[in-house]
Design a protein around this motif. Structure first.
Motif, PDB file in Angstrom:
ATOM      1  N   PHE A 116     -17.533  -4.559 -13.578  1.00  0.00           N
ATOM      2  CA  PHE A 116     -16.908  -5.124 -14.931  1.00  0.00           C
ATOM      3  C   PHE A 116     -16.302  -6.518 -14.763  1.00  0.00           C
ATOM      4  O   PHE A 116     -16.600  -7.244 -15.841  1.00  0.00           O
ATOM      5  N   TRP A 117     -16.379  -7.186 -13.695  1.00  0.00           N
ATOM      6  CA  TRP A 117     -16.218  -8.567 -13.702  1.00  0.00           C
ATOM      7  C   TRP A 117     -17.671  -9.244 -14.012  1.00  0.00           C
ATOM      8  O   TRP A 117     -17.652 -10.389 -15.068  1.00  0.00           O
ATOM      9  N   ILE A 118     -18.543  -8.732 -13.515  1.00  0.00           N
ATOM     10  CA  ILE A 118     -19.861  -9.565 -13.979  1.00  0.00           C
ATOM     11  C   ILE A 118     -20.088  -9.222 -15.537  1.00  0.00           C
ATOM     12  O   ILE A 118     -20.694 -10.063 -16.049  1.00  0.00           O
ATOM     13  N   ALA A 119     -19.807  -7.907 -15.873  1.00  0.00           N
ATOM     14  CA  ALA A 119     -20.086  -7.677 -17.541  1.00  0.00           C
ATOM     15  C   ALA A 119     -19.453  -8.464 -18.186  1.00  0.00           C
ATOM     16  O   ALA A 119     -19.757  -9.010 -19.355  1.00  0.00           O
ATOM     17  N   CYS A 120     -18.091  -8.643 -17.738  1.00  0.00           N
ATOM     18  CA  CYS A 120     -16.957  -9.592 -18.551  1.00  0.00           C
ATOM     19  C   CYS A 120     -17.619 -10.903 -18.577  1.00  0.00           C
ATOM     20  O   CYS A 120     -17.613 -11.653 -19.748  1.00  0.00           O
ATOM     21  N   ALA A 121     -18.255 -11.520 -17.503  1.00  0.00           N
ATOM     22  CA  ALA A 121     -18.720 -12.790 -17.831  1.00  0.00           C
ATOM     23  C   ALA A 121     -20.030 -12.983 -18.651  1.00  0.00           C
ATOM     24  O   ALA A 121     -20.111 -14.022 -19.332  1.00  0.00           O
ATOM     25  N   ILE A 122     -20.588 -11.896 -18.646  1.00  0.00           N
ATOM     26  CA  ILE A 122     -21.962 -11.883 -19.438  1.00  0.00           C
ATOM     27  C   ILE A 122     -21.382 -11.978 -20.870  1.00  0.00           C
ATOM     28  O   ILE A 122     -22.109 -12.704 -21.666  1.00  0.00           O
ATOM     29  N   ILE A 123     -20.702 -10.954 -21.349  1.00  0.00           N
ATOM     30  CA  ILE A 123     -20.184 -10.822 -22.623  1.00  0.00           C
ATOM     31  C   ILE A 123     -19.473 -11.844 -23.103  1.00  0.00           C
ATOM     32  O   ILE A 123     -19.496 -12.429 -24.077  1.00  0.00           O
ATOM     33  N   GLY A 124     -18.726 -12.462 -22.349  1.00  0.00           N
ATOM     34  CA  GLY A 124     -17.818 -13.739 -22.724  1.00  0.00           C
ATOM     35  C   GLY A 124     -18.681 -14.924 -22.898  1.00  0.00           C
ATOM     36  O   GLY A 124     -18.398 -15.652 -24.075  1.00  0.00           O
ATOM     37  N   ALA A 183     -11.396  -5.128 -16.077  1.00  0.00           N
ATOM     38  CA  ALA A 183     -11.637  -5.672 -14.766  1.00  0.00           C
ATOM     39  C   ALA A 183     -10.337  -6.219 -14.048  1.00  0.00           C
ATOM     40  O   ALA A 183     -10.257  -6.237 -12.963  1.00  0.00           O
ATOM     41  N   ILE A 184      -9.278  -6.688 -14.804  1.00  0.00           N
ATOM     42  CA  ILE A 184      -8.043  -6.948 -14.364  1.00  0.00           C
ATOM     43  C   ILE A 184      -7.354  -5.608 -13.812  1.00  0.00           C
ATOM     44  O   ILE A 184      -6.633  -5.558 -12.791  1.00  0.00           O
ATOM     45  N   ILE A 185      -7.357  -4.521 -14.635  1.00  0.00           N
ATOM     46  CA  ILE A 185      -6.908  -3.183 -14.022  1.00  0.00           C
ATOM     47  C   ILE A 185      -7.392  -2.865 -12.983  1.00  0.00           C
ATOM     48  O   ILE A 185      -6.936  -2.410 -11.889  1.00  0.00           O
ATOM     49  N   LEU A 186      -8.810  -2.846 -12.694  1.00  0.00           N
ATOM     50  CA  LEU A 186      -9.891  -2.198 -11.764  1.00  0.00           C
ATOM     51  C   LEU A 186      -9.432  -3.056 -10.494  1.00  0.00           C
ATOM     52  O   LEU A 186      -9.215  -2.478  -9.393  1.00  0.00           O
TER      53      LEU A 186
END
Length: 291
Positions: A42-50, A193-196
């Motif tokens: 989720f952190w990786i995906a978050c960085a990509i989409i962000g 990502a924060i929740i997980l």
């Protein structure tokens, strides 16, 4: 391209890409805990989409209004992914994908509860046919097993994840306040990502990241870039353009794509009788997509 056609194309791509997470997930599920794997992805995906959102549309301040929306959506979607990998510890990829095809009928129910989207008689028939096909595949065409209705523990665990997924789809349309797909996806991924990380902190610390098998890293990269960032965006894009039941209708293609993935990864095709269930799911898809 008409918005509805774009939504259909997005979900066709979604069905192909999401199928890979079943086949790869089954190979990695017993090598790392679901919370640890999903926290990283989720952190990786978050960085990509962000990054994509900043480069294209930008992230307006208005997107930060009512942040509880992202937490609600993330709560449902992280639940889905964690239970998916937990279920894949024992469930076969094709069987799990068949459970996934039950989400349209669940999504139609949530669509009515949250958005008052009406289910027509033909759509109800299509969902019933799809459910029969799913049951046929889940029980591997074993009629005595169907009559006993003894479902594997992995399939039961994953089913509850699919309930969360089905609720997520109409919630996207209900909670979106005009944000672009990328911005709305970024907010949901960040919240997830924060929740997980919070819930899975002990698992993250206990994981021996330096000695994980290569299949785990392959799965993390694939599920981060493809099964999180890309399919997350495709799903939200389609959910804003199509009724919930039609969005989730494309999940009926997932078992067929999983078989193709399994064969490509060196597996074998299922027995011919099981394929009858896949035929029923495709029939259901065609019926649901008709106007």
């Amino acid at each position: 391209m008409k918005p509805s056609h774009a939504g259909h194309l997005a979900m066709l791509s979604f069905s192909v890409l999401i199928a890979g997470s079943f086949s790869l997930g089954a190979l990695a599920a017993n090598e790392i805990t679901p919370l640890a794997l999903n926290s990283v992805r989720f952190w990786i995906a978050c960085a990509i989409i962000g990054t994509a959102a900043m480069v294209t549309t930008g992230i307006p301040r208005s997107a930060a209004q009512a942040p509880w929306r992202y937490l609600v959506l993330a709560g449902f979607f992280t639940t889905y992914f964690v239970l998916m990998f937990e279920g894949l510890k024992t469930a076969a990829p094709v069987s799990a994908a068949a459970v996934f095809t039950l989400t349209p009928i669940l999504s139609a129910a949530f669509g009515w509860l949250l958005l008052r989207q009406v289910l027509t008689g033909r759509m109800a028939l299509a969902l019933g046919i799809g459910a029969m096909g799913a049951i046929w595949v889940i029980f591997r065409a074993d009629i005595p097993a169907i009559l006993r209705f003894q479902i594997g523990a992995g399939e039961v665990i994953y089913f509850w994840g699919c309930v969360a997924h089905a609720a997520y789809t109409p919630l996207v349309r209900k909670l979106n306040r005009g944000e672009s797909t990328l911005v709305f996806t970024f907010g949901t991924l960040l919240a997830g990502a924060i929740i997980l990380t919070f819930v899975g902190w002990n698992d993250l610390m206990a994981t021996d990241w330096g000695n994980l098998p290569s299949i785990v890293w392959i799965t993390i990269i694939y599920t981060s870039v493809i099964a999180s960032a890309t399919t997350f965006t495709l799903l939200q894009f389609a959910a804003l353009r199509l009724p919930s039941s039609k969005v989730m209708a494309y999940t009926y293609l997932t078992p067929s794509w999983v078989i193709a993935w399994d064969i490509a990864l060196g597996g074998t095709a299922p027995p011919a009788m099981v394929l009858l269930g896949l035929v029923l799911t495709v029939v259901a898809l065609v019926m649901l997509l008709r106007d």
